[in-house]
Design a protein around this motif. Structure first.
Motif, short mmCIF file in Angstrom:
data_model
loop_
_atom_site.label_atom_id
_atom_site.label_comp_id
_atom_site.label_asym_id
_atom_site.label_seq_id
_atom_site.Cartn_x
_atom_site.Cartn_y
_atom_site.Cartn_z
N ALA A 42 -6.10 -11.52 -1.60
CA ALA A 42 -6.00 -10.62 -2.76
C ALA A 42 -5.14 -9.41 -2.42
O ALA A 42 -4.29 -8.99 -3.21
N GLU A 43 -5.34 -8.88 -1.22
CA GLU A 43 -4.54 -7.71 -0.80
C GLU A 43 -3.05 -8.04 -0.76
O GLU A 43 -2.20 -7.19 -1.02
N ILE A 84 8.36 -20.49 6.46
CA ILE A 84 9.09 -19.28 6.87
C ILE A 84 8.42 -18.04 6.26
O ILE A 84 8.25 -17.01 6.92
N LYS A 85 7.99 -18.17 5.00
CA LYS A 85 7.30 -17.04 4.35
C LYS A 85 5.98 -16.73 5.04
O LYS A 85 5.58 -15.58 5.16
N THR A 86 5.30 -17.79 5.48
CA THR A 86 4.04 -17.59 6.21
C THR A 86 4.29 -16.71 7.43
O THR A 86 3.56 -15.74 7.67
N GLU A 87 5.31 -17.05 8.20
CA GLU A 87 5.60 -16.28 9.41
C GLU A 87 5.95 -14.83 9.07
O GLU A 87 5.53 -13.90 9.76
N ALA A 88 6.69 -14.64 7.97
CA ALA A 88 7.09 -13.28 7.58
C ALA A 88 5.86 -12.47 7.16
O ALA A 88 5.78 -11.26 7.40
N LEU A 89 4.87 -13.15 6.55
CA LEU A 89 3.67 -12.45 6.08
C LEU A 89 2.65 -12.20 7.19
O LEU A 89 1.76 -11.35 7.04
N PRO A 91 2.30 -10.71 10.20
CA PRO A 91 1.88 -9.42 10.79
C PRO A 91 0.99 -8.59 9.85
O PRO A 91 -0.09 -8.13 10.26
N ALA A 92 1.39 -8.47 8.59
CA ALA A 92 0.58 -7.68 7.63
C ALA A 92 -0.73 -8.41 7.33
O ALA A 92 -1.80 -7.78 7.21
N ALA A 93 -0.66 -9.74 7.22
CA ALA A 93 -1.85 -10.53 6.91
C ALA A 93 -2.87 -10.41 8.05
O ALA A 93 -4.07 -10.29 7.82
N TRP A 94 -2.38 -10.43 9.27
CA TRP A 94 -3.27 -10.37 10.44
C TRP A 94 -3.99 -9.02 10.50
O TRP A 94 -5.19 -8.94 10.76
#
Ligand SMILES: O=C(O)COP(=O)(O)O
Ligand SMILES: [Mg+2]
Length: 237
Positions: A42-43, A84-89, A91-94
């Motif tokens: 959600a964030e 590729i989008k997963t990898e980009a997301l 750091p913030a997701a973690w």
């Protein structure tokens, strides 16, 4: 003449210690994973994910779980280049996931039936006990304390404690080293192929519970020495 029976690797006199897995073996944490992931998605402005889908992704640590969940929702959204989008997301997701998980840790999870009695029985038989999980140590310690399980374990190691996680044998070998016990005399108790493969490669006997998370596969389909429906059934003759 009867054939000579091989002594069971689970005989009490063949064991000095037990290494016990956490998620899916002692605590049903699917609700915690679901709550923390729902808040994280959600964030990030992404759609949610159902608990049964998460269940098949649990077992190889939290970074792996988060990466699998992000990829799953991005693919479902038909987003091109989901990987590729997963990898980009990531750091913030973690960052978000750790914050949300620590905030809800233990609130949506429960100790499985038979766990306390099973651990008490192992302790009463004089076995040394360690908890070895792929979950980060910072998640594992407060969860064990909150569920009243921390007092059983002289060692607690998370997935970030060593260079590699289960199914690599390294965490089991390092835990045996910390306990001062030989792998062949240290029983691994887990719920998934990650525990069983790590145990086989480390030379530890292994028992799997039949109720946990095994990537959607029955635990009995995994190579192990024995299977139990609750920890009270651990057959240490
Ligand atoms: O966090 C996970 O992926 C699973 O952890 P576990 O090793 O305690 O089953
Ligand atoms: Mg597990």
């Amino acid at each position: 003449m009867l054939p000579e029976r091989t002594p069971s690797p689970l005989r009490r006199d063949a064991l000095d210690a037990a290494i016990v897995d956490l998620d899916g073996t002692m605590v049903d944490t699917l609700g915690d994973f679901h709550a923390a992931l729902t808040r994280t998605l959600a964030e990030l402005g992404l759609p949610g994910i159902a608990a049964p889908t998460i269940e098949t992704m649990v077992g190889k640590g939290s970074e792996h779980l988060l990466r699998s969940v992000l990829n799953h929702v991005l693919v479902l959204e038909n987003q091109a280049r989901a990987a590729i989008k997963t990898e980009a997301l990531m750091p913030a997701a973690w960052d978000a996931y750790q914050r949300h998980y620590l905030a809800i840790n233990g609130q949506c999870s429960a100790v499985y039936p038979g766990v306390l009695e099973g651990l008490e029985a192992l302790r009463a038989r004089g076995l040394r006990l360690a908890c070895l999980t792929n979950k980060p140590t910072a998640f594992a310690r407060p969860l064990l304390a909150q569920k009243g399980l921390d007092g059983f374990f002289e060692q607690v190691f998370g997935g970030d404690a060593f260079e590699r996680k289960k199914p690599d044998p390294l965490p089991l070998l390092k835990t045996c080293e910390a306990l001062g016990t030989a792998p062949a005399r240290t029983l691994m108790v887990g719920d998934s192929s990650n525990d069983a493969q790590a145990a086989r490669a480390a030379g530890c006997p292994v028992v799997l519970v039949t109720y946990g998370y095994n990537h959607g596969q029955p635990a009995r389909s995994v190579d192990a020495d024995d299977w139990v429906d609750t920890l009270t059934e651990l057959r240490l003759a």
